[in-house]
Scaffold this motif. Structure first.
Motif, PDB file in Angstrom:
ATOM      1  N   ASN A   1      -1.547  -0.163 -24.508  1.00  0.00           N
ATOM      2  CA  ASN A   1      -2.415  -1.279 -24.746  1.00  0.00           C
ATOM      3  C   ASN A   1      -1.431  -2.208 -25.638  1.00  0.00           C
ATOM      4  O   ASN A   1      -1.426  -3.422 -25.584  1.00  0.00           O
ATOM      5  CB  ASN A   1      -3.890  -1.186 -25.103  1.00  0.00           C
ATOM      6  CG  ASN A   1      -4.477  -0.763 -24.122  1.00  0.00           C
ATOM      7  OD1 ASN A   1      -4.316  -0.985 -22.750  1.00  0.00           O
ATOM      8  ND2 ASN A   1      -5.823  -0.438 -24.430  1.00  0.00           N
ATOM      9  N   ASP A   2      -0.960  -1.606 -26.766  1.00  0.00           N
ATOM     10  CA  ASP A   2      -0.139  -2.417 -27.904  1.00  0.00           C
ATOM     11  C   ASP A   2       1.056  -2.823 -27.031  1.00  0.00           C
ATOM     12  O   ASP A   2       1.708  -4.061 -27.340  1.00  0.00           O
ATOM     13  CB  ASP A   2       0.132  -1.555 -28.931  1.00  0.00           C
ATOM     14  CG  ASP A   2      -1.058  -1.366 -29.774  1.00  0.00           C
ATOM     15  OD1 ASP A   2      -1.913  -2.157 -29.606  1.00  0.00           O
ATOM     16  OD2 ASP A   2      -1.061  -0.529 -30.747  1.00  0.00           O
ATOM     17  N   CYS A   3       1.717  -2.114 -26.381  1.00  0.00           N
ATOM     18  CA  CYS A   3       2.925  -2.427 -25.518  1.00  0.00           C
ATOM     19  C   CYS A   3       2.879  -3.281 -24.523  1.00  0.00           C
ATOM     20  O   CYS A   3       3.449  -4.414 -24.215  1.00  0.00           O
ATOM     21  CB  CYS A   3       3.558  -0.970 -24.815  1.00  0.00           C
ATOM     22  SG  CYS A   3       4.265   0.294 -25.919  1.00  0.00           S
TER      23      CYS A   3
ATOM     24  N   LYS B   1       0.277  -5.677 -24.698  1.00  0.00           N
ATOM     25  CA  LYS B   1       0.222  -6.997 -25.431  1.00  0.00           C
ATOM     26  C   LYS B   1       1.560  -7.465 -25.866  1.00  0.00           C
ATOM     27  O   LYS B   1       1.943  -8.925 -26.042  1.00  0.00           O
ATOM     28  CB  LYS B   1      -0.584  -6.675 -26.986  1.00  0.00           C
ATOM     29  CG  LYS B   1      -2.076  -6.536 -26.739  1.00  0.00           C
ATOM     30  CD  LYS B   1      -2.520  -6.016 -27.962  1.00  0.00           C
ATOM     31  CE  LYS B   1      -3.997  -5.572 -27.759  1.00  0.00           C
ATOM     32  NZ  LYS B   1      -4.560  -5.212 -29.223  1.00  0.00           N
ATOM     33  N   GLU B   2       2.572  -6.788 -25.976  1.00  0.00           N
ATOM     34  CA  GLU B   2       3.946  -7.186 -26.345  1.00  0.00           C
ATOM     35  C   GLU B   2       4.540  -7.605 -25.110  1.00  0.00           C
ATOM     36  O   GLU B   2       5.845  -7.785 -25.432  1.00  0.00           O
ATOM     37  CB  GLU B   2       4.608  -6.310 -27.394  1.00  0.00           C
ATOM     38  CG  GLU B   2       4.012  -5.964 -28.755  1.00  0.00           C
ATOM     39  CD  GLU B   2       4.375  -7.243 -29.609  1.00  0.00           C
ATOM     40  OE1 GLU B   2       5.014  -7.941 -29.324  1.00  0.00           O
ATOM     41  OE2 GLU B   2       3.708  -7.076 -30.684  1.00  0.00           O
ATOM     42  N   GLU B   3       4.049  -7.250 -23.854  1.00  0.00           N
ATOM     43  CA  GLU B   3       4.707  -7.991 -22.619  1.00  0.00           C
ATOM     44  C   GLU B   3       5.972  -6.857 -22.405  1.00  0.00           C
ATOM     45  O   GLU B   3       6.964  -7.379 -21.876  1.00  0.00           O
ATOM     46  CB  GLU B   3       4.950  -9.223 -22.525  1.00  0.00           C
ATOM     47  CG  GLU B   3       3.807 -10.103 -22.452  1.00  0.00           C
ATOM     48  CD  GLU B   3       4.140 -11.595 -22.484  1.00  0.00           C
ATOM     49  OE1 GLU B   3       5.347 -12.032 -22.484  1.00  0.00           O
ATOM     50  OE2 GLU B   3       3.368 -12.336 -22.121  1.00  0.00           O
TER      51      GLU B   3
ATOM     52  N   CYS C   1       5.661  -0.227 -19.897  1.00  0.00           N
ATOM     53  CA  CYS C   1       4.168   0.298 -19.456  1.00  0.00           C
ATOM     54  C   CYS C   1       4.240   0.683 -18.230  1.00  0.00           C
ATOM     55  O   CYS C   1       3.561   1.741 -17.918  1.00  0.00           O
ATOM     56  CB  CYS C   1       3.525  -1.412 -19.230  1.00  0.00           C
ATOM     57  SG  CYS C   1       3.105  -1.804 -20.859  1.00  0.00           S
TER      58      CYS C   1
ATOM     59  N   CYS D   1      -5.208  -1.383 -20.441  1.00  0.00           N
ATOM     60  CA  CYS D   1      -5.355  -2.701 -19.877  1.00  0.00           C
ATOM     61  C   CYS D   1      -3.882  -2.873 -19.101  1.00  0.00           C
ATOM     62  O   CYS D   1      -3.012  -3.309 -19.793  1.00  0.00           O
ATOM     63  CB  CYS D   1      -5.756  -3.726 -20.830  1.00  0.00           C
ATOM     64  SG  CYS D   1      -7.455  -3.468 -21.560  1.00  0.00           S
TER      65      CYS D   1
ATOM     66  N   PRO E   1      -1.008  -4.544 -17.413  1.00  0.00           N
ATOM     67  CA  PRO E   1      -0.523  -6.226 -17.373  1.00  0.00           C
ATOM     68  C   PRO E   1      -0.561  -6.478 -15.672  1.00  0.00           C
ATOM     69  O   PRO E   1      -0.400  -5.529 -14.904  1.00  0.00           O
ATOM     70  CB  PRO E   1       1.092  -6.074 -17.877  1.00  0.00           C
ATOM     71  CG  PRO E   1       0.891  -4.804 -18.674  1.00  0.00           C
ATOM     72  CD  PRO E   1       0.102  -3.796 -18.126  1.00  0.00           C
TER      73      PRO E   1
END
Length: 375
Positions: free
Chosen positions: A320-322, A324-326, A331, A369, A371
């Motif tokens: 999820n942190d990856c 958020k950083e797109e 991912c 989550c 993308p």
């Protein structure tokens, strides 16, 4: 006209970047190495451009005298950096390169270093030029690269070897016949300084482009060199390349448990840092883990057990942190890894039980989550 494959295009680009990076970095580094040569400092400062005529004159001069003055080597070195035409003129002077090799093998450290720099810049030439360097100086360059006591000389020899292996198939074949890969693996197994390790790893990484010259057992030996060691970006690149070139036997090797734990430790070590800065290394760690997870239940169990025992980083949290950083490529690979864990985790009763225990701690099936761009 035949178009090269995507893999070959990547190799060509990497060779270009390697040469450009070394060329731009080397001038500062070599000037720093020369700082203790006293009377040369002023002379170096006024060298701006070496003409082709001067290169011809210098080549004839050292051939005639059968030795090099320090300033001769400095001027040649700068001349080789300035143009390929200068390199071509020098190489056409039969016997001139032998004089530089003679200084490389002498007892004067300053002359050795200057001669090594000269050969390093000479190796910016074409395949014929690199083949000549490998033929006349290959065994000496390999031997000097083995000596960690003279770091500037060792580093310069590695740069030369990298230039040859990175751009010259004929030169590379000569170096392989002189035992380059065997020496590199031996050095990698005992190296303690990360800077020297990076030199060794890059040289091996370039050598693996000639996979037809590499024995399968060599790949296993390279992987074993990393067992129990902290992984760095360079080591992850080489590990990934080894797994990509090998059969499934390497993934199932005894070393796999240690490599799995080390990759997970690496992911934990970078989690609190700026993730996009480490995107390439995170991607490689995940790919290596996915290779392992796809190999069988033993590797899946190792991943799950280690994650449960350490309980320091949930895979869903890192995903999820990856996201958020797109970091979409990361991912995408992460989804492959999680898919392998989930599908192979139900292959037998023991693994299924372990998977349920892990999902109770980190239910990545529901917690991630994804993308929108990957849906």
């Amino acid at each position: 006209m035949n178009q090269s494959s995507p893999l070959e295009q990547i190799r060509i680009q990497k060779r270009f970047e390697l040469k450009w990076g070394q060329k731009t970095h080397r001038k500062k580094e070599l000037d720093r190495n020369r700082a203790g040569l006293g009377e040369l400092e002023h002379s170096i400062g006024v060298i701006e451009h070496i003409t082709e005529q001067e290169i011809k004159g210098l080549a004839g001069r050292i051939k005639r005298r059968k030795r090099c003055d320090p300033l001769d080597l400095v001027r040649l070195s700068y001349g080789f950096q300035q143009s390929r035409e200068n390199i071509a003129h020098f190489i056409r002077t039969t016997g001139a390169i032998n004089v530089i090799v003679k200084e490389l093998t002498g007892h004067d450290y300053n002359l050795q270093l200057l001669a090594a720099e000269c050969l390093c810049n000479l190796s910016l030439g074409d395949d014929v030029c690199c083949e000549k360097i490998a033929n006349f100086a290959g065994t000496y360059l390999i031997a000097l690269a083995e000596n960690p006591n003279c770091r500037p000389l060792q580093e310069t020899c590695f740069w030369t070897l990298q230039n040859i292996v990175g751009s010259s198939p004929k030169g590379s074949k000569l170096l392989f016949s002189q035992g380059l890969v065997v020496v590199l693996v031996r050095l990698l197994s005992s190296v303690t300084e990360q800077e020297a390790a990076d030199d060794i790893i890059l040289t091996l990484e370039l050598a693996l482009n000639y996979e037809q010259e590499i024995e399968p057992a060599t790949l296993t030996q390279i992987v074993q060199c990393f067992v129990g060691r902290q992984l760095h970006p360079s080591s992850l690149r080489l590990l990934y390349k080894c797994y990509g070139l090998s059969s499934s036997a390497l993934v199932c090797h005894d070393s796999s448990s240690s490599i799995i734990r080390q990759c997970l430790d690496f992911l934990f070590s970078v989690h609190d840092l700026h993730l996009p800065t480490h995107a390439a290394s995170i991607l490689l760690s995940i790919r290596i883990l996915a290779y392992q997870a796809s190999a069988g239940t033993r590797q899946v169990e190792e991943i799950l057990r280690y994650q449960l025992r350490k309980s320091v980083l949930k895979l869903s949290l890192l995903f999820n942190d990856c996201a958020k950083e797109e970091m979409l490529p990361v991912c995408k690979e992460f989804l492959w890894l999680l898919g392998q864990l989930h599908s192979n985790g139900g292959a037998c009763a023991t693994t299924a039980e372990l998977l349920q225990a892990y999902l109770a701690y980190d239910n990545f099936v529901e917690a991630i989550c994804v993308p929108k761009a990957l849906l």
